[in-house]
Design a protein around this motif. Structure first.
Motif, PDB file in Angstrom:
ATOM      1  N   GLN A  30     -10.715  -5.990   2.016  1.00 14.85           N
ATOM      2  CA  GLN A  30     -11.847  -6.212   2.917  1.00 14.85           C
ATOM      3  C   GLN A  30     -13.180  -5.987   2.198  1.00 14.85           C
ATOM      4  OE1 GLN A  30     -10.607  -3.440   5.947  1.00 14.85           O
ATOM      5  NE2 GLN A  30      -9.782  -5.036   7.266  1.00 14.85           N
ATOM      6  N   ARG A  31     -13.186  -5.056   1.262  1.00 16.16           N
ATOM      7  CA  ARG A  31     -14.422  -4.720   0.544  1.00 16.16           C
ATOM      8  C   ARG A  31     -14.702  -5.688  -0.593  1.00 16.16           C
ATOM      9  NH1 ARG A  31     -13.142   0.407  -0.552  1.00 16.16           N
ATOM     10  NH2 ARG A  31     -12.428   0.013  -2.686  1.00 16.16           N
ATOM     11  N   GLU A  32     -13.662  -6.071  -1.337  1.00 17.91           N
ATOM     12  CA  GLU A  32     -13.849  -6.851  -2.564  1.00 17.91           C
ATOM     13  C   GLU A  32     -13.481  -8.317  -2.428  1.00 17.91           C
ATOM     14  OE1 GLU A  32     -12.076  -4.950  -5.925  1.00 17.91           O
ATOM     15  OE2 GLU A  32     -12.905  -2.977  -5.441  1.00 17.91           O
ATOM     16  N   GLY A  33     -12.792  -8.673  -1.365  1.00 19.34           N
ATOM     17  CA  GLY A  33     -12.452 -10.070  -1.152  1.00 19.34           C
ATOM     18  C   GLY A  33     -11.175 -10.494  -1.852  1.00 19.34           C
ATOM     19  N   PRO A  34     -10.933 -11.795  -1.907  1.00 18.96           N
ATOM     20  CA  PRO A  34      -9.692 -12.324  -2.467  1.00 18.96           C
ATOM     21  C   PRO A  34      -9.439 -11.939  -3.922  1.00 18.96           C
ATOM     22  CG  PRO A  34     -10.840 -14.007  -1.235  1.00 18.96           C
ATOM     23  CD  PRO A  34     -11.789 -12.862  -1.352  1.00 18.96           C
ATOM     24  N   GLU A  35     -10.485 -11.567  -4.657  1.00 16.71           N
ATOM     25  CA  GLU A  35     -10.304 -11.215  -6.064  1.00 16.71           C
ATOM     26  C   GLU A  35      -9.940  -9.749  -6.259  1.00 16.71           C
ATOM     27  OE1 GLU A  35     -10.179 -13.665  -8.200  1.00 16.71           O
ATOM     28  OE2 GLU A  35     -10.600 -14.892  -6.425  1.00 16.71           O
ATOM     29  N   ALA A  36      -9.694  -9.011  -5.196  1.00 17.42           N
ATOM     30  CA  ALA A  36      -9.323  -7.592  -5.303  1.00 17.42           C
ATOM     31  C   ALA A  36      -8.134  -7.435  -6.255  1.00 17.42           C
ATOM     32  CB  ALA A  36      -8.963  -7.046  -3.926  1.00 17.42           C
ATOM     33  N   SER A  37      -8.239  -6.448  -7.143  1.00 17.40           N
ATOM     34  CA  SER A  37      -7.195  -6.254  -8.153  1.00 17.40           C
ATOM     35  C   SER A  37      -6.189  -5.204  -7.723  1.00 17.40           C
ATOM     36  CB  SER A  37      -7.832  -5.806  -9.476  1.00 17.40           C
ATOM     37  OG  SER A  37      -8.367  -4.497  -9.347  1.00 17.40           O
ATOM     38  N   MET A  38      -4.988  -5.279  -8.316  1.00 19.17           N
ATOM     39  CA  MET A  38      -3.972  -4.274  -8.055  1.00 19.17           C
ATOM     40  C   MET A  38      -4.430  -2.905  -8.557  1.00 19.17           C
ATOM     41  SD  MET A  38      -1.723  -5.993  -6.430  1.00 19.17           S
ATOM     42  CE  MET A  38      -3.072  -7.052  -5.866  1.00 19.17           C
ATOM     43  N   ILE A 103      -9.095 -14.430  12.548  1.00 22.09           N
ATOM     44  CA  ILE A 103      -9.243 -14.738  11.123  1.00 22.09           C
ATOM     45  C   ILE A 103     -10.656 -14.443  10.630  1.00 22.09           C
ATOM     46  CG2 ILE A 103      -7.382 -16.441  11.159  1.00 22.09           C
ATOM     47  CD1 ILE A 103      -9.489 -18.667  10.996  1.00 22.09           C
ATOM     48  N   SER A 104     -11.644 -14.588  11.514  1.00 23.47           N
ATOM     49  CA  SER A 104     -13.013 -14.298  11.078  1.00 23.47           C
ATOM     50  C   SER A 104     -13.279 -12.797  11.034  1.00 23.47           C
ATOM     51  CB  SER A 104     -14.033 -14.988  11.992  1.00 23.47           C
ATOM     52  OG  SER A 104     -13.914 -14.543  13.333  1.00 23.47           O
ATOM     53  N   ALA A 105     -12.574 -12.024  11.860  1.00 19.35           N
ATOM     54  CA  ALA A 105     -12.755 -10.573  11.854  1.00 19.35           C
ATOM     55  C   ALA A 105     -12.248  -9.960  10.557  1.00 19.35           C
ATOM     56  CB  ALA A 105     -12.037  -9.950  13.049  1.00 19.35           C
ATOM     57  N   ASP A 106     -11.192 -10.545   9.985  1.00 21.17           N
ATOM     58  CA  ASP A 106     -10.628 -10.075   8.716  1.00 21.17           C
ATOM     59  C   ASP A 106     -10.710 -11.207   7.697  1.00 21.17           C
ATOM     60  OD1 ASP A 106      -9.948  -7.428   9.313  1.00 21.17           O
ATOM     61  OD2 ASP A 106      -8.090  -8.037  10.271  1.00 21.17           O
ATOM     62  N   LEU A 107     -11.928 -11.700   7.483  1.00 23.52           N
ATOM     63  CA  LEU A 107     -12.127 -12.887   6.655  1.00 23.52           C
ATOM     64  C   LEU A 107     -11.572 -12.711   5.247  1.00 23.52           C
ATOM     65  CD1 LEU A 107     -13.293 -15.670   6.170  1.00 23.52           C
ATOM     66  CD2 LEU A 107     -15.532 -14.614   5.804  1.00 23.52           C
ATOM     67  N   ASN A 108     -11.892 -11.597   4.590  1.00 26.09           N
ATOM     68  CA  ASN A 108     -11.415 -11.403   3.222  1.00 26.09           C
ATOM     69  C   ASN A 108      -9.899 -11.275   3.160  1.00 26.09           C
ATOM     70  OD1 ASN A 108     -13.834 -11.631   1.871  1.00 26.09           O
ATOM     71  ND2 ASN A 108     -14.300  -9.453   1.947  1.00 26.09           N
ATOM     72  N   LEU A 109      -9.308 -10.597   4.146  1.00 25.57           N
ATOM     73  CA  LEU A 109      -7.852 -10.490   4.184  1.00 25.57           C
ATOM     74  C   LEU A 109      -7.221 -11.863   4.389  1.00 25.57           C
ATOM     75  CD1 LEU A 109      -7.417  -7.249   6.283  1.00 25.57           C
ATOM     76  CD2 LEU A 109      -6.412  -7.638   4.028  1.00 25.57           C
ATOM     77  N   TYR A 110      -7.799 -12.652   5.286  1.00 22.76           N
ATOM     78  CA  TYR A 110      -7.276 -13.995   5.541  1.00 22.76           C
ATOM     79  C   TYR A 110      -7.318 -14.837   4.267  1.00 22.76           C
ATOM     80  CZ  TYR A 110      -7.005 -18.738   7.435  1.00 22.76           C
ATOM     81  OH  TYR A 110      -6.644 -20.046   7.674  1.00 22.76           O
ATOM     82  N   ARG A 111      -8.451 -14.814   3.599  1.00 23.55           N
ATOM     83  CA  ARG A 111      -8.574 -15.622   2.377  1.00 23.55           C
ATOM     84  C   ARG A 111      -7.680 -15.093   1.263  1.00 23.55           C
ATOM     85  NH1 ARG A 111     -15.072 -16.817   2.943  1.00 23.55           N
ATOM     86  NH2 ARG A 111     -14.818 -18.844   3.974  1.00 23.55           N
ATOM     87  N   LEU A 113      -4.732 -13.663   1.657  1.00 26.08           N
ATOM     88  CA  LEU A 113      -3.354 -14.046   1.945  1.00 26.08           C
ATOM     89  C   LEU A 113      -3.151 -15.553   1.900  1.00 26.08           C
ATOM     90  CD1 LEU A 113      -2.628 -11.570   4.881  1.00 26.08           C
ATOM     91  CD2 LEU A 113      -1.706 -11.454   2.557  1.00 26.08           C
ATOM     92  N   MET A 114      -4.074 -16.311   2.488  1.00 24.91           N
ATOM     93  CA  MET A 114      -3.891 -17.759   2.591  1.00 24.91           C
ATOM     94  C   MET A 114      -4.153 -18.477   1.280  1.00 24.91           C
ATOM     95  SD  MET A 114      -2.776 -18.627   5.556  1.00 24.91           S
ATOM     96  CE  MET A 114      -3.094 -20.394   5.540  1.00 24.91           C
ATOM     97  N   HIS A 115      -5.082 -17.963   0.487  1.00 26.80           N
ATOM     98  CA  HIS A 115      -5.482 -18.689  -0.714  1.00 26.80           C
ATOM     99  C   HIS A 115      -4.974 -18.024  -1.999  1.00 26.80           C
ATOM    100  CE1 HIS A 115      -7.729 -21.222   1.950  1.00 26.80           C
ATOM    101  NE2 HIS A 115      -8.460 -20.220   2.377  1.00 26.80           N
ATOM    102  N   ARG A 116      -5.337 -16.772  -2.220  1.00 24.61           N
ATOM    103  CA  ARG A 116      -4.914 -16.162  -3.477  1.00 24.61           C
ATOM    104  C   ARG A 116      -3.424 -15.829  -3.502  1.00 24.61           C
ATOM    105  NH1 ARG A 116      -6.655 -10.431  -6.330  1.00 24.61           N
ATOM    106  NH2 ARG A 116      -4.958 -10.486  -7.838  1.00 24.61           N
ATOM    107  N   ALA A 117      -2.973 -14.984  -2.554  1.00 25.42           N
ATOM    108  CA  ALA A 117      -1.586 -14.524  -2.601  1.00 25.42           C
ATOM    109  C   ALA A 117      -0.604 -15.677  -2.433  1.00 25.42           C
ATOM    110  CB  ALA A 117      -1.349 -13.456  -1.529  1.00 25.42           C
ATOM    111  N   SER A 118      -0.896 -16.582  -1.519  1.00 24.09           N
ATOM    112  CA  SER A 118       0.010 -17.714  -1.310  1.00 24.09           C
ATOM    113  C   SER A 118       0.062 -18.628  -2.528  1.00 24.09           C
ATOM    114  CB  SER A 118      -0.417 -18.509  -0.078  1.00 24.09           C
ATOM    115  OG  SER A 118      -0.230 -17.754   1.094  1.00 24.09           O
ATOM    116  N   ALA A 119      -1.064 -18.751  -3.226  1.00 23.45           N
ATOM    117  CA  ALA A 119      -1.094 -19.592  -4.431  1.00 23.45           C
ATOM    118  C   ALA A 119      -0.356 -18.925  -5.588  1.00 23.45           C
ATOM    119  CB  ALA A 119      -2.536 -19.887  -4.821  1.00 23.45           C
TER     120      ALA A 119
END
Length: 210
Positions: A30-38, A103-111, A113-119
């Motif tokens: 939520q803080r760092e967005g889809p690029e959040a690292s492990m 999805i808008s309430a958890d925008l970074n989580l949505y992106r 899961l839908m874009h980074r993790a799924s890809a």
């Protein structure tokens, strides 16, 4: 026992610890967005990255756990709306509005899961796809239940088409939310669905009960 099997066994022994790690992952994403690292997630949880992976088997296991956690909330939120009482328009609008709100309430989580993790991970992509198919199937069953003469094949085609359309429109809206009100998207989609489905039916019977 495989690494994933060991992680699952560990999570059964200490579900509170697993939940705490998933909550740490949520905060970082939520803080760092889809690029959040492990590494950032491990640091948030105050453990090393190998220990983080040990709880989930590997990065894929963590992705899947996050996907399952959040798709469950999403499905529960929208299921109550389109299976509830009220007119067809009220239920369709409420279902779409709930989806967009979540999805808008958890925008970074949505992106994430839908874009980074799924890809990155086929198993996570499968979890997200299973969620979409499940919602599509439930929507079809609602249409069938409310119209005893419904064509089952058409109902399932429509169910999948509607869910895909709302997802695609939702992705577009997330990029334009600052300029396009959510209500405008809800109304546009509801109009399209409620006008399009009966028009596509070979039977004059309404697709949804009013």
């Amino acid at each position: 026992m495989t690494a994933t099997g060991a992680a699952r066994a560990g999570s059964r022994r200490d579900p509170d610890r697993r939940r705490a790690l998933l909550e740490a992952a949520d905060r970082v994403i939520q803080r760092e967005g889809p690029e959040a690292s492990m590494a950032a997630i491990a640091a948030e949880a105050r453990i090393s990255k190998p220990i983080l992976y040990r709880h989930f088997g590997d990065k894929s296991g963590l992705y899947q756990a996050l996907a399952e956690r959040h798709t469950r909330r999403l499905v529960e939120g929208i299921r109550a709306e389109f299976s509830g009482a009220g007119s067809a328009r009220a239920r369709v609008r409420a279902t779409i509005d709930t989806y967009l709100a979540l999805i808008s309430a958890d925008l970074n989580l949505y992106r994430f899961l839908m874009h980074r993790a799924s890809a990155e991970d086929a198993a996570t992509h499968s979890v997200m796809s299973t969620m979409s198919r499940g919602v599509s199937r439930e929507l079809a069953e609602v249409m069938i239940a409310e119209n005893e003469r419904a064509d089952r094949t058409r109902a399932f085609v429509w169910g999948h088409a509607v869910v895909g359309m709302v997802q695609s429109a939702g992705d577009w809206w997330l990029d334009h939310a600052g300029e396009v009100p959510r209500e405008a998207v809800v109304d546009a989609l509801a109009d399209l669905i409620l006008a399009g489905l009966p028009a596509a039916s070979p039977d004059p019977v309404e697709v949804f009960r009013e």
